[in-house]
Design a protein around this motif. Structure first.
Motif, PDB file in Angstrom:
ATOM      1  N   ALA A   1       0.950  -1.229  -0.096  1.00  0.00           N
ATOM      2  CA  ALA A   1       0.086  -0.156  -0.003  1.00  0.00           C
ATOM      3  C   ALA A   1       0.793   1.145   0.038  1.00  0.00           C
ATOM      4  CB  ALA A   1      -1.050   0.108   1.133  1.00  0.00           C
ATOM      5  N   ALA A   2       0.528   2.275  -0.905  1.00  0.00           N
ATOM      6  CA  ALA A   2       1.174   3.644  -0.993  1.00  0.00           C
ATOM      7  C   ALA A   2       0.419   4.333  -1.745  1.00  0.00           C
ATOM      8  CB  ALA A   2       2.713   3.252  -1.460  1.00  0.00           C
ATOM      9  N   ARG A   3       0.848   5.625  -2.058  1.00  0.00           N
ATOM     10  CA  ARG A   3       0.236   6.602  -2.922  1.00  0.00           C
ATOM     11  C   ARG A   3       0.516   6.389  -4.314  1.00  0.00           C
ATOM     12  NH1 ARG A   3       2.179  12.039  -0.989  1.00  0.00           N
ATOM     13  NH2 ARG A   3       4.208  10.483  -0.758  1.00  0.00           N
ATOM     14  N   ARG A   4       1.805   5.933  -4.719  1.00  0.00           N
ATOM     15  CA  ARG A   4       2.405   5.981  -6.164  1.00  0.00           C
ATOM     16  C   ARG A   4       2.106   4.486  -6.917  1.00  0.00           C
ATOM     17  NH1 ARG A   4       8.410   8.405  -4.836  1.00  0.00           N
ATOM     18  NH2 ARG A   4       8.011   6.921  -3.096  1.00  0.00           N
ATOM     19  N   ALA A   5       0.949   4.485  -7.756  1.00  0.00           N
ATOM     20  CA  ALA A   5       0.558   3.392  -8.237  1.00  0.00           C
ATOM     21  C   ALA A   5       1.560   2.600  -9.167  1.00  0.00           C
ATOM     22  CB  ALA A   5      -0.611   3.436  -9.137  1.00  0.00           C
ATOM     23  N   ASP A   6       2.428   3.531  -9.954  1.00  0.00           N
ATOM     24  CA  ASP A   6       3.252   3.098 -10.873  1.00  0.00           C
ATOM     25  C   ASP A   6       4.444   2.178 -10.053  1.00  0.00           C
ATOM     26  OD1 ASP A   6       4.303   5.402  -9.635  1.00  0.00           O
ATOM     27  OD2 ASP A   6       5.396   5.763 -11.232  1.00  0.00           O
ATOM     28  N   ARG A   7       4.827   2.638  -8.994  1.00  0.00           N
ATOM     29  CA  ARG A   7       5.900   2.083  -8.134  1.00  0.00           C
ATOM     30  C   ARG A   7       5.517   0.754  -7.755  1.00  0.00           C
ATOM     31  NH1 ARG A   7      10.576   5.191  -5.592  1.00  0.00           N
ATOM     32  NH2 ARG A   7      10.920   6.768  -7.361  1.00  0.00           N
ATOM     33  N   LEU A   8       4.120   0.989  -7.146  1.00  0.00           N
ATOM     34  CA  LEU A   8       3.445  -0.451  -6.657  1.00  0.00           C
ATOM     35  C   LEU A   8       3.619  -1.456  -7.713  1.00  0.00           C
ATOM     36  CD1 LEU A   8       0.756   0.911  -4.549  1.00  0.00           C
ATOM     37  CD2 LEU A   8       2.946   0.206  -3.659  1.00  0.00           C
ATOM     38  N   ALA A   9       3.130  -1.190  -8.910  1.00  0.00           N
ATOM     39  CA  ALA A   9       2.908  -2.167 -10.121  1.00  0.00           C
ATOM     40  C   ALA A   9       4.239  -2.738 -10.195  1.00  0.00           C
ATOM     41  CB  ALA A   9       2.327  -1.494 -11.214  1.00  0.00           C
ATOM     42  N   THR A  10       5.399  -1.747 -10.272  1.00  0.00           N
ATOM     43  CA  THR A  10       6.925  -2.248 -10.440  1.00  0.00           C
ATOM     44  C   THR A  10       7.148  -3.461  -9.337  1.00  0.00           C
ATOM     45  OG1 THR A  10       7.306  -0.486 -11.643  1.00  0.00           O
ATOM     46  CG2 THR A  10       9.212  -1.819 -10.609  1.00  0.00           C
ATOM     47  N   LEU A  11       6.768  -2.917  -8.194  1.00  0.00           N
ATOM     48  CA  LEU A  11       7.069  -3.951  -7.025  1.00  0.00           C
ATOM     49  C   LEU A  11       6.408  -5.207  -6.946  1.00  0.00           C
ATOM     50  CD1 LEU A  11       8.504  -4.213  -4.090  1.00  0.00           C
ATOM     51  CD2 LEU A  11       6.430  -3.195  -3.156  1.00  0.00           C
ATOM     52  N   VAL A  12       5.066  -5.114  -7.215  1.00  0.00           N
ATOM     53  CA  VAL A  12       4.623  -6.437  -7.540  1.00  0.00           C
ATOM     54  C   VAL A  12       5.003  -7.141  -8.554  1.00  0.00           C
ATOM     55  CG1 VAL A  12       1.959  -7.301  -7.987  1.00  0.00           C
ATOM     56  CG2 VAL A  12       2.193  -5.502  -6.405  1.00  0.00           C
ATOM     57  N   LYS A  13       5.322  -6.770  -9.623  1.00  0.00           N
ATOM     58  CA  LYS A  13       5.895  -7.539 -10.696  1.00  0.00           C
ATOM     59  C   LYS A  13       7.246  -8.421 -10.287  1.00  0.00           C
ATOM     60  CE  LYS A  13       7.791  -7.060 -15.567  1.00  0.00           C
ATOM     61  NZ  LYS A  13       7.988  -6.170 -16.441  1.00  0.00           N
ATOM     62  N   GLU A  14       8.159  -7.406  -9.556  1.00  0.00           N
ATOM     63  CA  GLU A  14       9.308  -7.922  -9.086  1.00  0.00           C
ATOM     64  C   GLU A  14       9.086  -9.286  -8.078  1.00  0.00           C
ATOM     65  OE1 GLU A  14      11.285  -4.840  -7.034  1.00  0.00           O
ATOM     66  OE2 GLU A  14      11.768  -3.854  -8.745  1.00  0.00           O
ATOM     67  N   ILE A  15       8.105  -8.946  -7.192  1.00  0.00           N
ATOM     68  CA  ILE A  15       7.842  -9.925  -6.297  1.00  0.00           C
ATOM     69  C   ILE A  15       7.057 -11.306  -6.886  1.00  0.00           C
ATOM     70  CG2 ILE A  15       6.118 -10.650  -4.443  1.00  0.00           C
ATOM     71  CD1 ILE A  15       6.158  -8.003  -3.224  1.00  0.00           C
ATOM     72  N   THR A  16       6.442 -11.112  -7.942  1.00  0.00           N
ATOM     73  CA  THR A  16       5.820 -12.155  -8.783  1.00  0.00           C
ATOM     74  C   THR A  16       6.908 -12.898  -9.505  1.00  0.00           C
ATOM     75  OG1 THR A  16       3.661 -11.056  -8.855  1.00  0.00           O
ATOM     76  CG2 THR A  16       3.946 -12.611 -10.471  1.00  0.00           C
ATOM     77  N   GLU A  17       7.651 -12.297 -10.248  1.00  0.00           N
ATOM     78  CA  GLU A  17       8.767 -12.844 -10.861  1.00  0.00           C
ATOM     79  C   GLU A  17       9.823 -13.524  -9.848  1.00  0.00           C
ATOM     80  OE1 GLU A  17      10.579  -9.443 -12.999  1.00  0.00           O
ATOM     81  OE2 GLU A  17       9.020  -9.699 -14.616  1.00  0.00           O
ATOM     82  N   ALA A  18      10.018 -13.135  -8.711  1.00  0.00           N
ATOM     83  CA  ALA A  18      10.580 -14.072  -7.687  1.00  0.00           C
ATOM     84  C   ALA A  18      10.158 -14.964  -7.108  1.00  0.00           C
ATOM     85  CB  ALA A  18      11.144 -12.869  -6.603  1.00  0.00           C
ATOM     86  N   GLY A  19       8.654 -15.298  -7.452  1.00  0.00           N
ATOM     87  CA  GLY A  19       8.071 -16.609  -7.102  1.00  0.00           C
ATOM     88  C   GLY A  19       7.074 -16.249  -5.855  1.00  0.00           C
ATOM     89  N   GLY A  20       6.994 -15.077  -5.539  1.00  0.00           N
ATOM     90  CA  GLY A  20       6.001 -14.544  -4.417  1.00  0.00           C
ATOM     91  C   GLY A  20       4.561 -14.239  -5.172  1.00  0.00           C
ATOM     92  N   THR A  21       3.986 -13.744  -4.218  1.00  0.00           N
ATOM     93  CA  THR A  21       2.383 -13.116  -4.656  1.00  0.00           C
ATOM     94  C   THR A  21       2.226 -11.991  -3.818  1.00  0.00           C
ATOM     95  OG1 THR A  21       1.442 -14.263  -2.678  1.00  0.00           O
ATOM     96  CG2 THR A  21       1.436 -15.415  -4.970  1.00  0.00           C
ATOM     97  N   ALA A  22       1.698 -11.202  -4.465  1.00  0.00           N
ATOM     98  CA  ALA A  22       1.436  -9.515  -3.824  1.00  0.00           C
ATOM     99  C   ALA A  22       0.157  -8.960  -4.490  1.00  0.00           C
ATOM    100  CB  ALA A  22       2.712  -8.739  -4.019  1.00  0.00           C
ATOM    101  N   THR A  23      -0.414  -8.066  -4.027  1.00  0.00           N
ATOM    102  CA  THR A  23      -1.427  -7.139  -4.641  1.00  0.00           C
ATOM    103  C   THR A  23      -1.022  -5.846  -4.143  1.00  0.00           C
ATOM    104  OG1 THR A  23      -3.039  -8.778  -3.984  1.00  0.00           O
ATOM    105  CG2 THR A  23      -3.988  -6.498  -4.299  1.00  0.00           C
ATOM    106  N   ALA A  24      -1.185  -4.748  -5.205  1.00  0.00           N
ATOM    107  CA  ALA A  24      -1.185  -3.457  -4.902  1.00  0.00           C
ATOM    108  C   ALA A  24      -2.476  -2.811  -4.662  1.00  0.00           C
ATOM    109  CB  ALA A  24      -0.389  -2.758  -6.255  1.00  0.00           C
ATOM    110  N   VAL A  25      -2.231  -1.705  -3.584  1.00  0.00           N
ATOM    111  CA  VAL A  25      -3.530  -0.949  -3.256  1.00  0.00           C
ATOM    112  C   VAL A  25      -2.907   0.383  -3.142  1.00  0.00           C
ATOM    113  CG1 VAL A  25      -5.555  -0.591  -1.511  1.00  0.00           C
ATOM    114  CG2 VAL A  25      -4.570  -2.884  -2.329  1.00  0.00           C
TER     115      VAL A  25
END
Length: 258
Positions: free
Chosen positions: A32-56
């Motif tokens: 959770a944070a204000r900047r949607a673009d950064r959250l999207a990048t973070l979720v992509k990184e986590i997913t590519e590393a084998g984890g799961t995440a949701t951006a809000v």
């Protein structure tokens, strides 16, 4: 899906590092944070590393935005076992006699009331899990004052008071409250925000310090505390780099002083 860990202020620095680390520990991370673009990048990184995440997208200074965060978490229909109140920051380094009231208001709003809003919104879900943990990321400024730091230390002292009071009030309920207070941590944005984008002043904070803490060090502390058996409550963890013996005592090796 594994249990949910919510991390506020997740778009950069300690928050982003904590989100990555908790995902690696097996949590489904709600970033959770204000900047949607950064959250999207973070979720992509986590997913590519084998984890799961949701951006809000969430602004902790807004009642409505925090309510939307709680609603989004509820839609995941998964136990919520961890909340990391990381969103915060400092503005200015002015003495009390000339400090900007607006800076003080912003620091209180983000550090203290932000923690209050998010905690209130997620407490029902944390309790319903039967094994909830709230982590409050404070600072060594939570218990030490220094010249020019009146607004920030006041806010962080207040945040500590919230955490301690909450621990007392939740006694007997299945939610532990952990406070982590870092000293000097070098991140991309903290000092820049404090000095309104002045890169030179921001760099001077860490000048000559061989190894300040980095965001991943604090993420490691969060993960360790959060993954102890639930009957183990680490009330307060203070962590500094070796070079920082106290708020005012920092070993620096500057050019010409070797």
């Amino acid at each position: 899906m594994s249990s949910i860990a919510i991390v506020t202020g997740a778009s950069s620095g300690i928050g982003a590092a904590t989100a990555r680390r908790l995902a690696a520990e097996g949590f489904h991370v709600v970033a959770a944070a204000r900047r949607a673009d950064r959250l999207a990048t973070l979720v992509k990184e986590i997913t590519e590393a084998g984890g799961t995440a949701t951006a809000v997208v969430c602004d902790v200074t807004s009642d409505g935005s925090v309510a939307e965060l709680a609603t989004a978490v509820g839609r995941l229909d998964t136990p919520v076992t961890l909340l990391v109140n990381n969103a915060g920051g400092a503005r200015g380094l002015d003495p009390v006699e000339s400090g900007a009231v607006g800076d003080w208001q912003w620091m209180y709003e983000v550090n203290v009331l932000g923690t209050l809003r998010v905690t209130q919104a997620l407490l029902p879900a944390l309790e319903a899990s039967g094994a909830g943990t709230i982590v409050v990321v404070g600072s060594t400024a939570s218990f030490t004052v220094y010249e020019g730091g009146g607004g920030y230390t006041a806010a962080k002292h207040a945040q500590t008071a919230v955490a301690g009071t909450l621990r007392l009030e939740l006694s007997g309920r299945p939610i532990r409250v952990i406070e982590i207070d870092p000293g000097m941590v070098k991140t991309d944005e903290f000092a820049l925000v404090r000095f309104d984008g002045d890169a030179e002043r921001a760099a001077a904070v860490y000048a000559g310090v061989a190894e300040p803490l980095v965001a991943e060090d604090i993420a490691d502390c969060v993960a360790w505390c959060a993954t102890r058996p639930h009957h183990v409550n680490v009330d307060r963890l203070v962590v500094r780099p070796l070079a920082q013996a106290a708020q005012h005592k920092v070993h620096r090796v500057l050019p010409g002083t070797e």
